[in-house]
Design a protein around this motif. Structure first.
Motif, PDB file in Angstrom:
ATOM      1  N   VAL A  30      92.004 104.922  -8.434  1.00 51.28           N
ATOM      2  CA  VAL A  30      91.522 104.336  -9.680  1.00 51.28           C
ATOM      3  C   VAL A  30      90.208 103.648  -9.339  1.00 51.28           C
ATOM      4  CG1 VAL A  30      91.974 102.670 -11.498  1.00 51.28           C
ATOM      5  CG2 VAL A  30      93.855 104.039 -10.578  1.00 51.28           C
ATOM      6  N   GLY A  37      90.694  96.224 -15.103  1.00 47.32           N
ATOM      7  CA  GLY A  37      90.665  97.649 -15.413  1.00 47.32           C
ATOM      8  C   GLY A  37      91.538  98.448 -14.470  1.00 47.32           C
ATOM      9  N   ASN A  40      95.251  97.589 -15.416  1.00 46.88           N
ATOM     10  CA  ASN A  40      95.658  98.215 -16.680  1.00 46.88           C
ATOM     11  C   ASN A  40      95.788  99.730 -16.552  1.00 46.88           C
ATOM     12  OD1 ASN A  40      95.661  95.678 -17.838  1.00 46.88           O
ATOM     13  ND2 ASN A  40      93.603  95.890 -18.667  1.00 46.88           N
ATOM     14  N   THR A  41      94.873 100.349 -15.838  1.00 46.40           N
ATOM     15  CA  THR A  41      94.951 101.796 -15.626  1.00 46.40           C
ATOM     16  C   THR A  41      96.182 102.146 -14.812  1.00 46.40           C
ATOM     17  OG1 THR A  41      92.543 101.987 -15.745  1.00 46.40           O
ATOM     18  CG2 THR A  41      93.723 103.801 -14.710  1.00 46.40           C
ATOM     19  N   THR A  58      90.622 111.064 -17.031  1.00 48.05           N
ATOM     20  CA  THR A  58      89.210 111.360 -16.836  1.00 48.05           C
ATOM     21  C   THR A  58      88.847 110.938 -15.423  1.00 48.05           C
ATOM     22  OG1 THR A  58      88.785 110.903 -19.161  1.00 48.05           O
ATOM     23  CG2 THR A  58      86.884 110.905 -17.692  1.00 48.05           C
ATOM     24  N   THR A  59      88.190 111.847 -14.700  1.00 49.30           N
ATOM     25  CA  THR A  59      87.785 111.533 -13.327  1.00 49.30           C
ATOM     26  C   THR A  59      86.269 111.619 -13.194  1.00 49.30           C
ATOM     27  OG1 THR A  59      88.021 113.833 -12.607  1.00 49.30           O
ATOM     28  CG2 THR A  59      89.939 112.406 -12.318  1.00 49.30           C
ATOM     29  N   GLU A  60      85.768 110.980 -12.174  1.00 49.44           N
ATOM     30  CA  GLU A  60      84.342 111.045 -11.855  1.00 49.44           C
ATOM     31  C   GLU A  60      84.171 112.045 -10.732  1.00 49.44           C
ATOM     32  OE1 GLU A  60      82.011 107.804  -9.682  1.00 49.44           O
ATOM     33  OE2 GLU A  60      81.549 107.466 -11.809  1.00 49.44           O
ATOM     34  N   THR A  66      88.638 107.330 -13.873  1.00 46.40           N
ATOM     35  CA  THR A  66      87.832 106.353 -14.627  1.00 46.40           C
ATOM     36  C   THR A  66      88.469 105.959 -15.951  1.00 46.40           C
ATOM     37  OG1 THR A  66      86.530 108.161 -15.570  1.00 46.40           O
ATOM     38  CG2 THR A  66      85.649 107.075 -13.591  1.00 46.40           C
ATOM     39  N   ALA A  67      89.375 106.779 -16.483  1.00 46.84           N
ATOM     40  CA  ALA A  67      90.045 106.467 -17.743  1.00 46.84           C
ATOM     41  C   ALA A  67      91.350 107.238 -17.842  1.00 46.84           C
ATOM     42  CB  ALA A  67      89.160 106.800 -18.927  1.00 46.84           C
ATOM     43  N   VAL A  68      92.317 106.648 -18.559  1.00 50.09           N
ATOM     44  CA  VAL A  68      93.618 107.286 -18.776  1.00 50.09           C
ATOM     45  C   VAL A  68      94.048 107.029 -20.213  1.00 50.09           C
ATOM     46  CG1 VAL A  68      96.042 107.366 -18.093  1.00 50.09           C
ATOM     47  CG2 VAL A  68      94.307 106.959 -16.372  1.00 50.09           C
ATOM     48  N   TYR A  69      94.517 108.072 -20.875  1.00 60.63           N
ATOM     49  CA  TYR A  69      95.033 107.956 -22.245  1.00 60.63           C
ATOM     50  C   TYR A  69      96.446 108.496 -22.274  1.00 60.63           C
ATOM     51  CZ  TYR A  69      90.031 107.753 -23.065  1.00 60.63           C
ATOM     52  OH  TYR A  69      88.705 107.434 -23.005  1.00 60.63           O
TER      53      TYR A  69
END
Length: 70
Positions: A30, A37, A40-41, A58-60, A66-69
């Motif tokens: 992460v 951040g 929370n992720t 979402t990965t870099e 970088t983000a999780v939904y």
């Protein structure tokens, strides 16, 4: 990408959280942008693993998360 979580890992070290994703079959860190951040992720990843639900990750450059939904 939509995927499931094989495993999650964290340690007491500052902003150190990881997830092993089914779609890539490797560990992803992460991205340590901010302490809250990362926490929370990681909580979303752990919740998805515990509930056996898919998440959108979402990965870099295919590496750091970088983000999780959910």
């Amino acid at each position: 990408m939509w995927t499931k979580i094989n495993q999650v890992y964290s340690s007491p070290h500052q902003m150190n959280a990881w997830a092993h994703l089914v779609g890539t079959n490797k560990w992803h860190k992460v991205k340590p942008i901010a302490p809250d951040g990362v926490t929370n992720t990681f909580l979303i990843l752990a919740t998805a693993k515990g509930a056996d639900r898919q998440v959108y990750v979402t990965t870099e450059n295919g590496a750091d998360i970088t983000a999780v939904y959910m």
